[in-house]
Design an enzyme around this catalytic site. Structure first.
Site, PDB file in Angstrom:
ATOM      1  N   ASP A  36       0.930   5.270  -2.251  1.00 32.09           N
ATOM      2  CA  ASP A  36       2.255   4.707  -1.957  1.00 32.09           C
ATOM      3  C   ASP A  36       2.325   3.262  -2.437  1.00 32.09           C
ATOM      4  O   ASP A  36       1.305   2.597  -2.612  1.00 32.09           O
ATOM      5  CB  ASP A  36       2.557   4.786  -0.461  1.00 32.09           C
ATOM      6  CG  ASP A  36       1.572   3.993   0.398  1.00 32.09           C
ATOM      7  OD1 ASP A  36       0.359   4.125   0.174  1.00 32.09           O
ATOM      8  OD2 ASP A  36       2.022   3.240   1.279  1.00 32.09           O
TER       9      ASP A  36
ATOM     10  N   GLU B 225      -0.214   3.660   3.290  1.00 30.60           N
ATOM     11  CA  GLU B 225      -1.017   2.458   3.542  1.00 30.60           C
ATOM     12  C   GLU B 225      -0.136   1.237   3.753  1.00 30.60           C
ATOM     13  O   GLU B 225      -0.424   0.381   4.601  1.00 30.60           O
ATOM     14  CB  GLU B 225      -1.981   2.215   2.372  1.00 30.60           C
ATOM     15  CG  GLU B 225      -3.055   1.160   2.643  1.00 30.60           C
ATOM     16  CD  GLU B 225      -2.641  -0.257   2.257  1.00 30.60           C
ATOM     17  OE1 GLU B 225      -3.399  -1.192   2.567  1.00 30.60           O
ATOM     18  OE2 GLU B 225      -1.553  -0.437   1.650  1.00 30.60           O
TER      19      GLU B 225
END
Length: 362
Positions: free
Chosen positions: A35, A130
């Protein structure tokens, strides 16, 4: 590539390469997140590739008049002659952490194409979420199977980190009292102003813009409100656990002061821990830091051991039983449109991955 791999219901990708050396060799993991930061758009990225960078200003061609300038970002000059990858100014680049993904996959490809390369068991992990602090909430450490691991998620070449902030969030709700302003004397309680008063009680010199190194901070990240009620959101950070606990207590003390001044229930604080400093979990296994230092030196990289002024998946993984320091991925100016990354830094990081694997197999 012929590597055993799986994708689970939570979006975690895991792969494993069996050892090709005899005897008991630790299983080593390498982890990156897929991400990108929500602070800037990561959709439809159009990277610019500048070969043999000459040290001049770089035009980000998607936005007229926007430049990446060495006068503002002097780190650029350390990479003259290299291939620089930038954004076009309309999105972030996503080197945080696509560079980490590339570095690990490049190493995997090398291993698959060179069966003579000696290695123990290798575990590969790619995680979601994250950037919102939820990257390993559902990560199955037992299934992953590594004895030790490294996240490839740092910045400039040479960075090696096994200390990070202790982190908490604080959500403050202010309940005011609204009456017609023409008749408000002695009756109105303006939630916006009361919230500002609470914020003013926090130490000014402990804001992010005044801190560095091991210094922690209080950071107000959002405000929404009216005269009737208002909500303030903070993050609280400190490397030292005792100082971290003191900061949380200070936030509660400020809340209590407001209630004593304006009446119980005026201010409500919800303070939640997010993650802790991984040093206490990594330091007992300091050989994994020593291996990383040696692997960098083998790649011609000068190690720079420093604390992370932020968090990392490795922090939570370390507290889940998998000691996991963080190694540079090579990108700079993460989370914004000025993000950039040298190709040579990505190559160096991938070589460090291979060197670590080789050192453990000896």
């Amino acid at each position: 590539m012929g590597v055993e791999a799986s994708l689970d219901e939570y979006g975690y990708v895991m792969g494993r390469i069996p050892a090709n050396v005899p005897g008991k060799v630790p299983a080593i993991g390498f982890i990156a997140h897929v991400d990108t930061s929500p602070d800037a758009s990561g959709e439809n990225v159009k990277p610019q590739i500048i070969k043999d960078y000459d040290g001049s200003d770089i035009a980000l061609e998607g936005v007229p008049g926007l430049y990446l300038k060495p006068s503002e970002f002097p780190e650029l000059l350390a990479h003259k002659g290299e291939t620089i990858i930038t954004t076009d100014g309309t999105t972030l680049l996503g080197a945080d952490d696509k560079a980490g993904v590339a570095e690990i996959m490049n190493a995997v490809q090398y291993i698959c194409e060179h069966p003579e390369f000696k290695h123990g068991p290798i575990c590969i992990g790619f995680t979601p979420d994250e950037e919102i602090g939820r990257g390993v909430v559902k990560f199955d450490v037992g299934k992953f199977g590594a004895d030790y691991a490294y996240t490839m998620d740092g910045g400039e070449v040479g960075e090696l980190e096994f200390e990070n902030f202790n982190a908490a969030s604080a959500k403050i709700h202010i309940q005011g009292r609204n009456v017609h302003p023409g008749y408000a004397k002695g009756k109105m309680r303006n939630a916006i102003l009361i919230g500002q008063e609470l914020n003013s009680l926090l130490p000014v010199d402990q804001r992010p813009e005044y801190t560095e190194g091991y210094e922690g901070f209080f950071h107000i990240v959002s405000f929404k409100g009216s005269v009737e009620e208002a909500d303030f959101a903070y993050i609280i950070r400190d490397h030292d656990r005792a100082s971290f606990e003191a900061k949380k207590a200070e936030m509660q003390r400020c809340t209590d002061f407001i209630n004593a001044r304006y009446g119980e229930g005026t201010a409500t604080a919800v303070i939640k821990d997010q993650y802790y400093n991984m040093r206490e979990k990594v330091e007992p296994h300091y050989h994994i830091i020593e291996k990383a230092v040696r692997a960098m030196e083998m790649a011609g990289v000068k190690p720079k051991i420093q604390p992370i002024r932020g968090g990392t998946d490795g922090a939570n993984l370390s507290f889940m039983g998998l000691p996991c320091p963080n190694i540079f991925a090579g990108g700079l100016n993460f989370h914004g449109k000025m993000e950039w990354c040298p190709l040579e830094s990505i190559e160096k990081a991938s070589q460090v991955v291979l060197n670590i694997i080789s050192l453990y197999a000896q």
